[in-house]
Design a protein around this motif. Structure first.
Motif, PDB file in Angstrom:
ATOM      1  N   LYS A  38     -16.341   1.691 119.127  1.00 40.00           N
ATOM      2  CA  LYS A  38     -17.408   2.460 119.769  1.00 40.00           C
ATOM      3  C   LYS A  38     -17.029   3.941 119.695  1.00 40.00           C
ATOM      4  N   SER A  39     -17.070   4.488 118.491  1.00 42.70           N
ATOM      5  CA  SER A  39     -16.804   5.916 118.329  1.00 42.70           C
ATOM      6  C   SER A  39     -18.128   6.663 118.382  1.00 42.70           C
ATOM      7  N   ASN A  40     -18.071   8.005 118.455  1.00 44.51           N
ATOM      8  CA  ASN A  40     -19.333   8.746 118.484  1.00 44.51           C
ATOM      9  C   ASN A  40     -19.757   9.183 117.082  1.00 44.51           C
ATOM     10  N   ASN A  41     -19.264   8.480 116.067  1.00 48.47           N
ATOM     11  CA  ASN A  41     -19.765   8.663 114.700  1.00 48.47           C
ATOM     12  C   ASN A  41     -20.910   7.679 114.478  1.00 48.47           C
ATOM     13  N   ARG A  42     -22.102   8.037 114.918  1.00 48.52           N
ATOM     14  CA  ARG A  42     -23.223   7.079 114.932  1.00 48.52           C
ATOM     15  C   ARG A  42     -24.417   7.573 114.121  1.00 48.52           C
ATOM     16  N   LEU A  43     -24.179   8.270 113.029  1.00 45.70           N
ATOM     17  CA  LEU A  43     -25.286   8.829 112.251  1.00 45.70           C
ATOM     18  C   LEU A  43     -26.199   7.756 111.676  1.00 45.70           C
ATOM     19  N   ILE A  44     -25.636   6.631 111.253  1.00 47.23           N
ATOM     20  CA  ILE A  44     -26.471   5.565 110.706  1.00 47.23           C
ATOM     21  C   ILE A  44     -27.409   5.031 111.783  1.00 47.23           C
ATOM     22  N   ASN A  45     -26.901   4.868 113.000  1.00 47.81           N
ATOM     23  CA  ASN A  45     -27.740   4.396 114.097  1.00 47.81           C
ATOM     24  C   ASN A  45     -28.836   5.401 114.433  1.00 47.81           C
ATOM     25  N   ILE A  46     -28.509   6.684 114.362  1.00 46.57           N
ATOM     26  CA  ILE A  46     -29.500   7.727 114.650  1.00 46.57           C
ATOM     27  C   ILE A  46     -30.589   7.730 113.584  1.00 46.57           C
ATOM     28  N   LEU A  47     -30.191   7.739 112.320  1.00 41.99           N
ATOM     29  CA  LEU A  47     -31.176   7.766 111.239  1.00 41.99           C
ATOM     30  C   LEU A  47     -32.001   6.490 111.210  1.00 41.99           C
ATOM     31  N   GLY A  48     -31.361   5.364 111.494  1.00 42.20           N
ATOM     32  CA  GLY A  48     -32.097   4.111 111.560  1.00 42.20           C
ATOM     33  C   GLY A  48     -33.098   4.105 112.694  1.00 42.20           C
ATOM     34  N   SER A  49     -32.739   4.714 113.828  1.00 42.24           N
ATOM     35  CA  SER A  49     -33.657   4.790 114.968  1.00 42.24           C
ATOM     36  C   SER A  49     -34.859   5.679 114.646  1.00 42.24           C
ATOM     37  N   ILE A  50     -34.621   6.758 113.927  1.00 40.71           N
ATOM     38  CA  ILE A  50     -35.730   7.625 113.506  1.00 40.71           C
ATOM     39  C   ILE A  50     -36.651   6.871 112.548  1.00 40.71           C
ATOM     40  N   TYR A  51     -36.052   6.140 111.615  1.00 40.11           N
ATOM     41  CA  TYR A  51     -36.841   5.334 110.668  1.00 40.11           C
ATOM     42  C   TYR A  51     -37.690   4.306 111.422  1.00 40.11           C
ATOM     43  N   ALA A  52     -37.089   3.637 112.417  1.00 40.77           N
ATOM     44  CA  ALA A  52     -37.833   2.642 113.185  1.00 40.77           C
ATOM     45  C   ALA A  52     -38.997   3.287 113.939  1.00 40.77           C
ATOM     46  N   LYS A  53     -38.751   4.431 114.543  1.00 36.67           N
ATOM     47  CA  LYS A  53     -39.806   5.125 115.294  1.00 36.67           C
ATOM     48  C   LYS A  53     -40.938   5.567 114.385  1.00 36.67           C
ATOM     49  N   GLU A  54     -40.587   6.101 113.212  1.00 36.98           N
ATOM     50  CA  GLU A  54     -41.609   6.581 112.280  1.00 36.98           C
ATOM     51  C   GLU A  54     -42.453   5.455 111.699  1.00 36.98           C
ATOM     52  N   ASN A  55     -41.898   4.240 111.680  1.00 32.65           N
ATOM     53  CA  ASN A  55     -42.599   3.111 111.063  1.00 32.65           C
ATOM     54  C   ASN A  55     -43.022   2.041 112.063  1.00 32.65           C
ATOM     55  N   ASP A  56     -43.001   2.403 113.351  1.00 37.80           N
ATOM     56  CA  ASP A  56     -43.469   1.526 114.432  1.00 37.80           C
ATOM     57  C   ASP A  56     -42.718   0.206 114.527  1.00 37.80           C
ATOM     58  N   TYR A  57     -41.417   0.249 114.294  1.00 36.29           N
ATOM     59  CA  TYR A  57     -40.565  -0.915 114.540  1.00 36.29           C
ATOM     60  C   TYR A  57     -39.817  -0.697 115.854  1.00 36.29           C
ATOM     61  N   GLU A  58     -39.504  -1.785 116.527  1.00 31.67           N
ATOM     62  CA  GLU A  58     -38.737  -1.683 117.767  1.00 31.67           C
ATOM     63  C   GLU A  58     -37.250  -1.512 117.496  1.00 31.67           C
ATOM     64  N   ASN A  59     -36.807  -1.984 116.321  1.00 29.37           N
ATOM     65  CA  ASN A  59     -35.394  -1.923 116.004  1.00 29.37           C
ATOM     66  C   ASN A  59     -35.243  -2.091 114.500  1.00 29.37           C
ATOM     67  N   CYS A  60     -34.050  -1.877 114.013  1.00 28.05           N
ATOM     68  CA  CYS A  60     -33.730  -2.113 112.612  1.00 28.05           C
ATOM     69  C   CYS A  60     -32.412  -2.869 112.525  1.00 28.05           C
ATOM     70  N   LEU A  61     -32.241  -3.597 111.426  1.00 25.43           N
ATOM     71  CA  LEU A  61     -30.999  -4.286 111.161  1.00 25.43           C
ATOM     72  C   LEU A  61     -30.230  -3.512 110.100  1.00 25.43           C
ATOM     73  N   LEU A  62     -28.945  -3.349 110.339  1.00 24.84           N
ATOM     74  CA  LEU A  62     -28.092  -2.557 109.456  1.00 24.84           C
ATOM     75  C   LEU A  62     -27.335  -3.456 108.486  1.00 24.84           C
ATOM     76  N   LEU A  63     -27.103  -2.936 107.294  1.00 25.02           N
ATOM     77  CA  LEU A  63     -26.387  -3.656 106.249  1.00 25.02           C
ATOM     78  C   LEU A  63     -25.069  -2.961 105.946  1.00 25.02           C
ATOM     79  N   ASN A  64     -24.091  -3.726 105.456  1.00 28.73           N
ATOM     80  CA  ASN A  64     -22.875  -3.095 104.955  1.00 28.73           C
ATOM     81  C   ASN A  64     -22.985  -2.873 103.447  1.00 28.73           C
ATOM     82  N   GLU A  65     -21.926  -2.382 102.837  1.00 29.56           N
ATOM     83  CA  GLU A  65     -21.985  -2.029 101.417  1.00 29.56           C
ATOM     84  C   GLU A  65     -22.137  -3.239 100.512  1.00 29.56           C
ATOM     85  N   HIS A  66     -21.926  -4.440 101.079  1.00 33.46           N
ATOM     86  CA  HIS A  66     -22.109  -5.673 100.297  1.00 33.46           C
ATOM     87  C   HIS A  66     -23.504  -6.254 100.518  1.00 33.46           C
ATOM     88  N   LYS A  67     -24.376  -5.493 101.164  1.00 36.65           N
ATOM     89  CA  LYS A  67     -25.751  -5.899 101.471  1.00 36.65           C
ATOM     90  C   LYS A  67     -25.811  -7.096 102.410  1.00 36.65           C
TER      91      LYS A  67
END
Length: 279
Positions: free
Chosen positions: A147-176
């Motif tokens: 739980k570090s404060n390096n959360r840019l992926i969560n921030i950008l994902g939250s913006i993407y969800a808000k812009e596209n009317d989703y309640e949440n998004c699921l994150l992937l790792n580099e292996h998809k």
């Protein structure tokens, strides 16, 4: 009112060269307080200590579980309006000095609180449609579990969800592989098998995740698997839910064309509430 290094103040300021601000050199715990106790406090404390050790922060001798609990309670009791529950953030950063190489490994801390509306976990019966966030990926490995404060992926994902009317998004790792949601771990229910991504895939070492794994270990009707999850499995699941310490369990209702139930989520939430009150 916030607690900065043991001192209660209405306004806390940080230096312009604060290492958490400049380099993300900080870790935190988000806690739920209700019924006179911090939910799963021991697990939170030991996760914080492990995170600080991994980041090579110097843990003060007085940074015991009893000391930090007392500081949290002191902060809560300073609030003029007593709520039915509190969301607490305990933030720890390395002291100012240095660039990428710190001058010291000594730390400072801040405790802040917000009121919660319910004294216990309540199932969200509203819509929770999700989509994959594929612009950036979580790196599998130890640092992503913190739980570090390096959360840019969560921030950008939250913006993407808000812009596209989703309640949440699921994150992937580099292996998809599906790793987690924007604000918690995920579990997939297929028949009597319940899956959650392993920490090795980069998923957060969540406290509520740990509690559910423990609960499921006592339920003979279900088989728990900590295993990698492909995006192709999502639409085949009977249920998918998100877990975090503030909301408990949040059922996902829709992913693309597939809609999901919440029967197992309801059952598990009741058991989670019971464990939170007794633990």
């Amino acid at each position: 009112m916030v607690n900065l290094n043991g001192n209660l103040t209405e306004k806390a300021s940080v230096s312009f060269d604060n290492r958490g601000l400049n380099y993300g050199d900080a870790v935190f715990e988000t806690l739920r307080f209700s019924g006179g106790k911090i939910y799963f406090w021991e697990d939170h404390y030991f996760r914080l200590m492990a995170s600080m050790r991994i980041l090579r922060m110097e843990i003060p001798m007085n940074f015991t579980m009893e000391f930090l609990e007392a500081e949290i309670l002191k902060t809560i009791n300073s609030e003029e309006k007593k709520g039915v529950g509190f969301r607490i953030k305990l933030l720890v950063w390395r002291k100012t000095g240095g660039k990428y190489t710190p001058n010291t490994n000594e730390i400072e801390y801040l405790i802040s609180t917000e009121n919660l509306e319910t004294p216990f976990y309540v199932l969200n019966e509203g819509d929770c449609e999700v989509e994959l966030f594929k612009d950036h990926y979580v790196a599998s490995g130890l640092l992503s579990t913190l739980k570090s404060n390096n959360r840019l992926i969560n921030i950008l994902g939250s913006i993407y969800a808000k812009e596209n009317d989703y309640e949440n998004c699921l994150l992937l790792n580099e292996h998809k592989q599906v790793v987690e949601a924007l604000n918690g771990n995920i579990f997939l229910v297929s028949g009597n098998t319940i899956k959650t991504p392993p920490l090795a895939d980069g998923s957060l070492n969540g406290v509520t995740r740990k509690q559910l794994i423990s609960i499921l270990g006592t339920m003979e009707d279900f088989k728990l698997e900590e295993t990698s999850i492909s995006p192709f499995e999502l639409q085949k699941a009977d249920e998918i839910f998100i877990t975090n310490v503030i909301q408990g369990i949040v059922p996902i209702t829709k992913y693309r064309k597939k809609e999901f139930g919440n029967t197992i989520a309801k059952t598990l939430l009741a058991k989670l509430n019971l464990k939170a009150r007794m633990g």
